[in-house]
Design an enzyme around this catalytic site. Sequence first.
Site, PDB file in Angstrom:
ATOM      1  N   ILE A   1     125.122  39.623  41.696  1.00 49.85           N
ATOM      2  CA  ILE A   1     124.196  39.373  40.582  1.00 49.85           C
ATOM      3  C   ILE A   1     123.173  40.481  40.434  1.00 49.85           C
ATOM      4  O   ILE A   1     122.353  40.450  39.506  1.00 49.85           O
ATOM      5  CB  ILE A   1     123.467  38.025  40.742  1.00 49.85           C
ATOM      6  CG1 ILE A   1     122.739  37.959  42.090  1.00 49.85           C
ATOM      7  CG2 ILE A   1     124.427  36.870  40.591  1.00 49.85           C
ATOM      8  CD1 ILE A   1     121.920  36.691  42.263  1.00 49.85           C
TER       9      ILE A   1
ATOM     10  N   LYS B   1     120.600  38.805  49.776  1.00 47.75           N
ATOM     11  CA  LYS B   1     120.378  40.243  49.633  1.00 47.75           C
ATOM     12  C   LYS B   1     120.947  40.924  50.868  1.00 47.75           C
ATOM     13  O   LYS B   1     120.524  40.632  51.995  1.00 47.75           O
ATOM     14  CB  LYS B   1     118.879  40.526  49.506  1.00 47.75           C
ATOM     15  CG  LYS B   1     118.531  41.959  49.127  1.00 47.75           C
ATOM     16  CD  LYS B   1     117.029  42.048  48.874  1.00 47.75           C
ATOM     17  CE  LYS B   1     116.622  43.438  48.425  1.00 47.75           C
ATOM     18  NZ  LYS B   1     115.158  43.494  48.165  1.00 47.75           N
TER      19      LYS B   1
ATOM     20  N   ASP C   1     104.656  47.574  44.848  1.00 44.23           N
ATOM     21  CA  ASP C   1     105.798  47.904  43.981  1.00 44.23           C
ATOM     22  C   ASP C   1     105.919  46.886  42.851  1.00 44.23           C
ATOM     23  O   ASP C   1     107.020  46.386  42.570  1.00 44.23           O
ATOM     24  CB  ASP C   1     107.083  47.975  44.801  1.00 44.23           C
ATOM     25  CG  ASP C   1     108.167  48.816  44.112  1.00 44.23           C
ATOM     26  OD1 ASP C   1     107.816  49.621  43.219  1.00 44.23           O
ATOM     27  OD2 ASP C   1     109.344  48.674  44.467  1.00 44.23           O
TER      28      ASP C   1
END
Length: 374
Positions: A4, A27, A125
């Site tokens: 994905i 992940k 980030d």
Amino acid sequence: MEPIGTGGFGQVWKAHDPKVDRTVAVKVLTGAGGLEGSQQVARFAREAAVAGGLSHFCIVTIHDFGSALHDGQMFAYLVMEFLPGKSLSTVLEAGPLDMGKTLTTASCVTDALDAAHRAGLTHRDIKPSNIMLLPDGPAKVVDFGITKGSDDRHDITATGILIGTPAYMAPECFSGTFDHRSDLYSLGCVLYEMLAGRRPFDGTSWHLVHQHLHEQPPPLLSLRPDTPPELNDLVTRLLAKDPSDRPQSAEEVWAIIGDIGDRHFSEAPPRRGRDIASEVRLSRDEAADGTVIVLRIVGPKPCPDCGTAQAGVQNPASCSACDGSGEIKEKRSVKVRIPAGVREGQQLRLKGLGAPGTNGGQAGNLYVTVQVGR
């Protein structure tokens, strides 16, 4: 499992966790990404530890972290909440967001940053690809892998490597000096992009560095003329080069965004505040020559404990502070200038000194009746 998403440090797969019978996102660490393998694993471990320690509805939930052997190769993995939505970066490919969605998203990201900052963490980030928009829920912040904490032992940055995404980095980050206000600058870049449909700065990495350090972005109002003035001012403050010129906390930004939403985009219409009547007793000399006095008045104020004042409804069961009226009594002092030559029984109208309005409505007036002593 089905893929994905991909990134510089990993691939994300949709999977099913049979232990608890739920859909999750996994992940998996892949590629060098500019860091040594041990540092990559440390980055993954940090993301698991940091995000796993933050319990907030606008931050992705981490379920597990570990490593597994596959085809003779060891892979590190991170199991997290599956988010059935799209990244903000994907949504922005179609153009800027509408104003309501912009404010809702910015509010969620700011709330998440407030939670992280209170825990002594700087995300470092914040960018559209690290913000997930859910179809029926809040936006969620992801990827805490390069988060900076107050404990330097957990800082995994490498000398000579630029940590972050240059298009969204605060000027001070390029010299290695940053704090929670650097996240607010990044938020300003994201907010600008949601409104304008383009980043505040574009170009190669080193061109971006120069722009963040020395240049101003194109005026937001020239790209999005319907931006409320207060929102334009907020973006300008967030993008200040000097951190001391920015808002000093995510909580402050969250409050400003909420006020802008209530003032300009609430479903309830603006309502003018009530007029207030008072009296003042003057000596003959004060009436003849004019004077400045301090009035202590009691008047209605929108109840801070409930939303009835904003919604314009009454619900006695909803709030014990105001009994559902939406208002409480407020005592305040007002400095009033009495003009020269006022007469006994004269009524002065002092515009805007009455009760405050709601949803951007004007304040009421203060009517002062003069009594002149002997």
